[in-house]
Design an enzyme around this catalytic site. Structure first.
Site, PDB file in Angstrom:
ATOM      1  N   SER A   7     -12.630 -16.942  21.451  1.00 44.07           N
ATOM      2  CA  SER A   7     -11.737 -15.894  20.961  1.00 44.07           C
ATOM      3  C   SER A   7     -11.265 -15.038  22.113  1.00 44.07           C
ATOM      4  CB  SER A   7     -12.473 -15.020  19.948  1.00 44.07           C
ATOM      5  OG  SER A   7     -11.735 -13.832  19.755  1.00 44.07           O
ATOM      6  N   HIS A  32      -8.757 -19.601  20.314  1.00 44.30           N
ATOM      7  CA  HIS A  32      -8.646 -18.743  19.124  1.00 44.30           C
ATOM      8  C   HIS A  32      -7.906 -17.447  19.475  1.00 44.30           C
ATOM      9  CE1 HIS A  32     -10.144 -17.586  15.099  1.00 44.30           C
ATOM     10  NE2 HIS A  32     -10.277 -16.371  15.594  1.00 44.30           N
ATOM     11  N   ASP A  34      -6.584 -14.032  18.152  1.00 46.46           N
ATOM     12  CA  ASP A  34      -6.750 -13.066  17.064  1.00 46.46           C
ATOM     13  C   ASP A  34      -5.558 -12.116  17.002  1.00 46.46           C
ATOM     14  OD1 ASP A  34      -9.294 -13.522  15.688  1.00 46.46           O
ATOM     15  OD2 ASP A  34     -10.192 -13.210  17.670  1.00 46.46           O
ATOM     16  N   MET A  36      -3.889  -9.054  14.995  1.00 40.43           N
ATOM     17  CA  MET A  36      -4.222  -7.962  14.058  1.00 40.43           C
ATOM     18  C   MET A  36      -3.075  -6.952  14.014  1.00 40.43           C
ATOM     19  SD  MET A  36      -8.163  -7.223  15.087  1.00 40.43           S
ATOM     20  CE  MET A  36      -9.313  -8.542  15.517  1.00 40.43           C
ATOM     21  N   HIS A  65      -5.321 -16.970  14.441  1.00 40.79           N
ATOM     22  CA  HIS A  65      -5.962 -16.318  13.285  1.00 40.79           C
ATOM     23  C   HIS A  65      -5.192 -15.043  12.946  1.00 40.79           C
ATOM     24  CE1 HIS A  65      -9.891 -14.208  11.724  1.00 40.79           C
ATOM     25  NE2 HIS A  65      -9.028 -14.414  10.768  1.00 40.79           N
ATOM     26  N   MET A  67      -4.682 -11.872  11.105  1.00 41.23           N
ATOM     27  CA  MET A  67      -5.313 -10.825  10.281  1.00 41.23           C
ATOM     28  C   MET A  67      -4.241  -9.773  10.037  1.00 41.23           C
ATOM     29  SD  MET A  67      -8.955 -10.830  12.235  1.00 41.23           S
ATOM     30  CE  MET A  67      -8.227 -11.627  13.656  1.00 41.23           C
ATOM     31  N   MET A 136     -15.305 -16.161   7.428  1.00 36.77           N
ATOM     32  CA  MET A 136     -15.632 -15.043   8.321  1.00 36.77           C
ATOM     33  C   MET A 136     -17.119 -14.717   8.194  1.00 36.77           C
ATOM     34  SD  MET A 136     -12.889 -14.108   9.976  1.00 36.77           S
ATOM     35  CE  MET A 136     -13.716 -12.765  10.820  1.00 36.77           C
ATOM     36  N   PHE A 142     -13.027  -6.581  14.660  1.00 37.25           N
ATOM     37  CA  PHE A 142     -13.590  -6.297  15.982  1.00 37.25           C
ATOM     38  C   PHE A 142     -14.535  -7.403  16.437  1.00 37.25           C
ATOM     39  CE2 PHE A 142     -12.621  -2.388  13.782  1.00 37.25           C
ATOM     40  CZ  PHE A 142     -11.852  -1.697  14.723  1.00 37.25           C
ATOM     41  N   ASP A 174     -16.449 -17.556  12.197  1.00 27.89           N
ATOM     42  CA  ASP A 174     -15.899 -16.591  13.151  1.00 27.89           C
ATOM     43  C   ASP A 174     -16.624 -15.260  13.009  1.00 27.89           C
ATOM     44  OD1 ASP A 174     -14.328 -15.052  14.805  1.00 27.89           O
ATOM     45  OD2 ASP A 174     -12.502 -15.217  13.592  1.00 27.89           O
ATOM     46  N   GLY A 196     -16.414 -15.069  20.819  1.00 28.86           N
ATOM     47  CA  GLY A 196     -15.757 -14.099  21.691  1.00 28.86           C
ATOM     48  C   GLY A 196     -16.722 -13.533  22.702  1.00 28.86           C
ATOM     49  N   SER A 197     -17.457 -12.511  22.306  1.00 29.78           N
ATOM     50  CA  SER A 197     -18.310 -11.789  23.254  1.00 29.78           C
ATOM     51  C   SER A 197     -19.405 -12.658  23.882  1.00 29.78           C
ATOM     52  CB  SER A 197     -18.917 -10.554  22.580  1.00 29.78           C
ATOM     53  OG  SER A 197     -19.450 -10.876  21.322  1.00 29.78           O
TER      54      SER A 197
HETATM   55  C1  DX5 Z   1     -13.015 -10.618  14.492  1.00 27.09           C
HETATM   56  C2  DX5 Z   1     -12.282 -11.778  15.106  1.00 27.09           C
HETATM   57  C3  DX5 Z   1     -13.147 -12.674  15.901  1.00 27.09           C
HETATM   58  C4  DX5 Z   1     -13.851 -12.022  17.066  1.00 27.09           C
HETATM   59  C5  DX5 Z   1     -15.174 -12.694  17.235  1.00 27.09           C
HETATM   60  O1  DX5 Z   1     -12.209 -10.018  13.553  1.00 27.09           O
HETATM   61  O2  DX5 Z   1     -11.655 -12.566  14.097  1.00 27.09           O
HETATM   62  O3  DX5 Z   1     -12.446 -13.827  16.317  1.00 27.09           O
HETATM   63  O4  DX5 Z   1     -13.156 -12.064  18.255  1.00 27.09           O
HETATM   64  O5  DX5 Z   1     -15.864 -12.064  18.245  1.00 27.09           O
HETATM   65  P1  DX5 Z   1     -17.427 -12.233  18.452  1.00 27.09           P
HETATM   66  O6  DX5 Z   1     -17.682 -13.671  18.787  1.00 27.09           O
HETATM   67  O7  DX5 Z   1     -17.717 -11.298  19.562  1.00 27.09           O
HETATM   68  O8  DX5 Z   1     -18.100 -11.834  17.154  1.00 27.09           O
HETATM   69 ZN    ZN Z   2     -10.827 -14.572  14.650  1.00 30.28          ZN
END
Ligand code: DX5
Ligand code: ZN
Length: 222
Positions: A7, A32, A34, A36, A65, A67, A136, A142, A174, A196-197
């Site tokens: 992500s 991925h 994101d 938003m 993705h 959102m 999800m 976040f 995710d 992501g992180s």
């Molecule tokens: C959250 C996003 C994710 C996010 C996941 O709303 O859809 O894709 O980046 O991040 P981690 O892996 O850090 O939970």
């Molecule tokens: Zn996502």
């Protein structure tokens, strides 16, 4: 097939091109993205123009993705921006069938996402028309949140339904995916893992990616 979809929410936005290349070199199967809108979720990230701009720096397919409250309005923009998969939420304001149709008519794969409070049954009427379901495992908005293990019965339920219908549909998870939670999700029937992180923050990204794949392959249960 097991796929890792880093992500880019967790990347250094000041050097996105390098970050994408780096994840490609680490062996990412998907990227991925994101998106938003500050309305569907309480955060704002990027839109189709940025997606289009970064597309040229990697050959890894874009897993977009959305959102956002009105995905149907933006299908065309993201298709033109190079999205390979467009994933939108059942909880959005757009008509689900119409949005799937709009996506697939552009030659893009359609995917449907459900938030933690949405039951798995919400995707069942559309399972034959989509290429992926996104379950999800955190409330969207976040990065860096904790994995919700109580979402796993939904993953298993959807995987069983896919098998029953003899479909070729991926299940993506995710939120909160790391070296421990990836096995739990794979055992429940997920085969696409957003991270992501845990991935961008790893001291050795390549090693972490390899470890993720090994663990997911070992644990995956159809
Ligand atoms: C959250 C996003 C994710 C996010 C996941 O709303 O859809 O894709 O980046 O991040 P981690 O892996 O850090 O939970
Ligand atoms: Zn996502």
């Amino acid at each position: 097939m097991i796929k890792i979809s880093p992500s880019i929410l967790s990347c250094d936005y000041g050097k996105m091109a390098d970050e994408l290349k780096n994840m490609e070199n680490c062996g990412a199967e998907l990227m991925h993205i994101d998106v938003m809108d500050g309305h569907f979720v309480p955060n704002i990230t990027l839109g189709a123009p940025v997606c289009k701009c970064i597309k040229k720096y990697t050959s890894v397919p874009f897993d977009v993705h959305l959102m956002i409250s009105e995905p149907l309005k933006y299908v065309d923009d993201f298709a033109k921006a190079g999205a390979d998969i467009i994933c939108f939420h059942t909880e959005s304001d757009s008509d689900i069938s119409e949005t799937i149709e709009a996506i697939t008519s552009k030659g893009v794969q359609a995917a449907l996402a459900i938030k933690p409070k949405t039951p798995a049954e919400a995707v069942l009427p559309y399972l034959n028309k989509i290429s992926m379901v996104l379950v999800m495992t955190v409330e969207p908005g976040f990065g860096g949140q904790s994995f919700m293990e109580d979402m796993m019965p939904k993953v298993r339920f959807i995987r069983d339904e896919i098998k029953k219908r003899n479909l070729d549909v991926d299940i993506e998870v995710d939120g909160g995916i790391n070296k421990d939670t990836i096995s739990i999700a794979a055992k429940s029937g997920a085969n696409v893992f957003v991270s992501g992180s845990a991935l961008f923050g790893a001291a050795d990204r390549k090693k972490t990616m390899d470890d993720f794949k090994k663990k997911a392959n070992e644990a995956f249960t159809d």
